[in-house]
Motif scaffolding. Structure first.
Motif, PDB file in Angstrom:
ATOM      1  N   SER A 104       0.835  -1.205   0.000  1.00  0.00           N
ATOM      2  CA  SER A 104       0.000   0.000   0.000  1.00  0.00           C
ATOM      3  C   SER A 104       0.862   1.244   0.000  1.00  0.00           C
ATOM      4  O   SER A 104       1.887   1.298   0.685  1.00  0.00           O
ATOM      5  N   LEU A 105       0.449   2.251  -0.757  1.00  0.00           N
ATOM      6  CA  LEU A 105       1.152   3.531  -0.847  1.00  0.00           C
ATOM      7  C   LEU A 105       0.207   4.639  -0.433  1.00  0.00           C
ATOM      8  O   LEU A 105      -0.945   4.692  -0.883  1.00  0.00           O
ATOM      9  N   GLY A 106       0.692   5.544   0.423  1.00  0.00           N
ATOM     10  CA  GLY A 106      -0.068   6.730   0.779  1.00  0.00           C
ATOM     11  C   GLY A 106       0.122   7.828  -0.245  1.00  0.00           C
ATOM     12  O   GLY A 106       0.668   7.618  -1.337  1.00  0.00           O
ATOM     13  N   ALA A 107      -0.309   9.038   0.093  1.00  0.00           N
ATOM     14  CA  ALA A 107      -0.204  10.174  -0.817  1.00  0.00           C
ATOM     15  C   ALA A 107       1.255  10.576  -1.040  1.00  0.00           C
ATOM     16  O   ALA A 107       2.113  10.389  -0.171  1.00  0.00           O
ATOM     17  N   ASN A 108       1.522  11.121  -2.246  1.00  0.00           N
ATOM     18  CA  ASN A 108       2.848  11.651  -2.590  1.00  0.00           C
ATOM     19  C   ASN A 108       3.946  10.629  -2.338  1.00  0.00           C
ATOM     20  O   ASN A 108       5.001  10.945  -1.771  1.00  0.00           O
ATOM     21  N   SER A 109       3.702   9.401  -2.766  1.00  0.00           N
ATOM     22  CA  SER A 109       4.669   8.306  -2.576  1.00  0.00           C
ATOM     23  C   SER A 109       5.138   7.792  -3.922  1.00  0.00           C
ATOM     24  O   SER A 109       4.411   7.842  -4.923  1.00  0.00           O
ATOM     25  N   SER A 110       6.355   7.275  -3.950  1.00  0.00           N
ATOM     26  CA  SER A 110       6.937   6.759  -5.189  1.00  0.00           C
ATOM     27  C   SER A 110       7.694   5.478  -4.906  1.00  0.00           C
ATOM     28  O   SER A 110       8.451   5.391  -3.935  1.00  0.00           O
ATOM     29  N   ILE A 111       7.466   4.476  -5.758  1.00  0.00           N
ATOM     30  CA  ILE A 111       8.082   3.165  -5.568  1.00  0.00           C
ATOM     31  C   ILE A 111       8.534   2.632  -6.915  1.00  0.00           C
ATOM     32  O   ILE A 111       7.891   2.867  -7.937  1.00  0.00           O
ATOM     33  N   THR A 112       9.681   1.947  -6.928  1.00  0.00           N
ATOM     34  CA  THR A 112      10.176   1.312  -8.145  1.00  0.00           C
ATOM     35  C   THR A 112      10.346  -0.179  -7.897  1.00  0.00           C
ATOM     36  O   THR A 112      10.963  -0.581  -6.908  1.00  0.00           O
ATOM     37  N   LEU A 113       9.779  -0.980  -8.777  1.00  0.00           N
ATOM     38  CA  LEU A 113       9.900  -2.442  -8.711  1.00  0.00           C
ATOM     39  C   LEU A 113      11.174  -2.800  -9.459  1.00  0.00           C
ATOM     40  O   LEU A 113      11.164  -3.148 -10.636  1.00  0.00           O
ATOM     41  N   ASP A 114      12.294  -2.693  -8.746  1.00  0.00           N
ATOM     42  CA  ASP A 114      13.622  -2.631  -9.351  1.00  0.00           C
ATOM     43  C   ASP A 114      14.063  -3.925 -10.021  1.00  0.00           C
ATOM     44  O   ASP A 114      14.623  -3.923 -11.101  1.00  0.00           O
ATOM     45  N   ASP A 121      13.670 -13.796  -6.417  1.00  0.00           N
ATOM     46  CA  ASP A 121      14.434 -12.610  -6.024  1.00  0.00           C
ATOM     47  C   ASP A 121      13.642 -11.381  -6.463  1.00  0.00           C
ATOM     48  O   ASP A 121      13.267 -11.276  -7.631  1.00  0.00           O
ATOM     49  N   VAL A 122      13.360 -10.481  -5.538  1.00  0.00           N
ATOM     50  CA  VAL A 122      12.641  -9.263  -5.895  1.00  0.00           C
ATOM     51  C   VAL A 122      13.139  -8.120  -5.025  1.00  0.00           C
ATOM     52  O   VAL A 122      13.323  -8.272  -3.820  1.00  0.00           O
ATOM     53  N   THR A 123      13.402  -6.977  -5.666  1.00  0.00           N
ATOM     54  CA  THR A 123      13.853  -5.778  -4.963  1.00  0.00           C
ATOM     55  C   THR A 123      12.842  -4.663  -5.192  1.00  0.00           C
ATOM     56  O   THR A 123      12.459  -4.388  -6.327  1.00  0.00           O
ATOM     57  N   ILE A 124      12.422  -4.043  -4.109  1.00  0.00           N
ATOM     58  CA  ILE A 124      11.481  -2.926  -4.175  1.00  0.00           C
ATOM     59  C   ILE A 124      12.172  -1.693  -3.603  1.00  0.00           C
ATOM     60  O   ILE A 124      12.638  -1.712  -2.463  1.00  0.00           O
ATOM     61  N   ARG A 125      12.240  -0.639  -4.403  1.00  0.00           N
ATOM     62  CA  ARG A 125      12.896   0.593  -3.967  1.00  0.00           C
ATOM     63  C   ARG A 125      11.829   1.628  -3.629  1.00  0.00           C
ATOM     64  O   ARG A 125      11.069   2.052  -4.505  1.00  0.00           O
ATOM     65  N   MET A 126      11.765   1.999  -2.356  1.00  0.00           N
ATOM     66  CA  MET A 126      10.815   2.995  -1.886  1.00  0.00           C
ATOM     67  C   MET A 126      11.522   4.339  -1.859  1.00  0.00           C
ATOM     68  O   MET A 126      12.331   4.612  -0.985  1.00  0.00           O
ATOM     69  N   THR A 127      11.219   5.174  -2.838  1.00  0.00           N
ATOM     70  CA  THR A 127      11.948   6.426  -3.003  1.00  0.00           C
ATOM     71  C   THR A 127      11.524   7.460  -1.974  1.00  0.00           C
ATOM     72  O   THR A 127      12.348   8.063  -1.286  1.00  0.00           O
ATOM     73  N   THR A 128      10.219   7.672  -1.892  1.00  0.00           N
ATOM     74  CA  THR A 128       9.704   8.652  -0.927  1.00  0.00           C
ATOM     75  C   THR A 128       8.255   8.335  -0.615  1.00  0.00           C
ATOM     76  O   THR A 128       7.536   7.778  -1.446  1.00  0.00           O
ATOM     77  N   GLY A 129       7.828   8.647   0.629  1.00  0.00           N
ATOM     78  CA  GLY A 129       6.428   8.476   0.975  1.00  0.00           C
ATOM     79  C   GLY A 129       6.183   7.454   2.066  1.00  0.00           C
ATOM     80  O   GLY A 129       7.098   7.010   2.757  1.00  0.00           O
ATOM     81  N   ALA A 130       4.886   7.074   2.198  1.00  0.00           N
ATOM     82  CA  ALA A 130       4.427   6.167   3.247  1.00  0.00           C
ATOM     83  C   ALA A 130       3.950   4.862   2.620  1.00  0.00           C
ATOM     84  O   ALA A 130       3.208   4.872   1.631  1.00  0.00           O
ATOM     85  N   PHE A 131       4.348   3.734   3.244  1.00  0.00           N
ATOM     86  CA  PHE A 131       4.075   2.422   2.664  1.00  0.00           C
ATOM     87  C   PHE A 131       3.687   1.424   3.762  1.00  0.00           C
ATOM     88  O   PHE A 131       4.145   1.523   4.896  1.00  0.00           O
ATOM     89  N   ARG A 132       2.871   0.446   3.373  1.00  0.00           N
ATOM     90  CA  ARG A 132       2.665  -0.748   4.196  1.00  0.00           C
ATOM     91  C   ARG A 132       2.950  -1.963   3.320  1.00  0.00           C
ATOM     92  O   ARG A 132       2.416  -2.093   2.221  1.00  0.00           O
TER      93      ARG A 132
END
Length: 239
Positions: free
Chosen positions: A82-92, A104-115
């Motif tokens: 889950s991503l909140g407002a003004n959030s950015s994520i890359t499925l790297d 193998d999976v890498t998730i890059r959470m650039t900015t924001g709120a996540f669950r």
């Protein structure tokens, strides 16, 4: 071989080879959007396109939410993100183990709120990164807040190991355990542990119905419609 058998054989070879090529070239579908509230964008260059409920999430893709916006993505192994407002994520990085789990999976959470709620893959398959930390998963529900100069990781269930980029690490083992990573003006990074979280993703749960629930991933089969071109031998092939 008579001419009818020749055409059938040629069509079989043509369709098979073009189908294989299409699957090889198509971006891998690794999940889908289960909840979308307002602006949820699939970033492409300097622009992007709106993501709607049921749309695929692709490998190596960046997803961004706008103001007063939120989304919940369900991966093929039923991991819920889950991503909140003004959030950015890359499925790297994504390496499939089979059609319903990852190796193998890498998730890059650039900015924001996540669950982040783990699914059916081996927990060691997952690696989460922010600008300041790497986060290891062990059967876990995590709330993560990535800000400029600060990352907050709150354990809701399971266990996790949180490390700075220079390998200072903290183990989170009890609900409420929190790692706070902070960078200073001189470039130093500190990490500390608390059991009194200053923030949790719960404050975002009212942004959209279903944002903080979890669901199973139903169907991860990619689809494509090949265009038709003419083979040099006069046979129409998909491309």
């Amino acid at each position: 071989m008579n001419w009818r058998n020749y055409i059938l054989a040629a069509l079989t070879i043509c369709v098979s080879s073009q189908t294989d090529a299409a699957f090889a070239q198509a971006p891998a579908r690794i999940g889908e959007a289960a909840v979308v509230q307002n602006e949820v964008i699939r970033v492409s260059g300097s622009g992007g396109t709106q993501i709607n409920v049921g749309d695929a999430v692709l490998r190596n893709e960046t997803v961004r939410t706008g103001a007063a916006s939120a989304t919940r993505l369900v991966m093929i192994d039923s991991t819920n993100l889950s991503l909140g407002a003004n959030s950015s994520i890359t499925l790297d990085r994504t390496v499939f183990n089979d059609e319903r789990s990852y190796k193998d999976v890498t998730i890059r959470m650039t900015t924001g709120a996540f669950r982040f709620v783990t699914g059916h893959s081996d927990k060691n398959a997952y690696k989460i990164t922010t600008g300041l930390a790497t986060i290891g998963i062990r059967g876990t529900i995590l709330d993560i807040l990535a800000q400029r100069g600060r990352t907050t990781v709150v354990l809701q269930d399971g266990a996790s190991r949180v490390c700075t980029l220079n390998f200072q690490c903290i183990e989170l083992t009890q609900p409420g355990d929190t790692a706070i990573i902070t960078s200073s003006a001189n470039g130093g990074v500190t990490i500390r542990k608390s059991n009194n979280p200053p923030w949790t993703f719960a404050s975002n749960c009212g942004a959209a119905a279903g944002l903080c629930t979890t669901t199973e991933f139903a169907d991860a089969s990619p689809t494509f419609t090949p265009a038709m071109i003419e083979d040099p031998n006069g046979i129409l092939c998909g491309r």
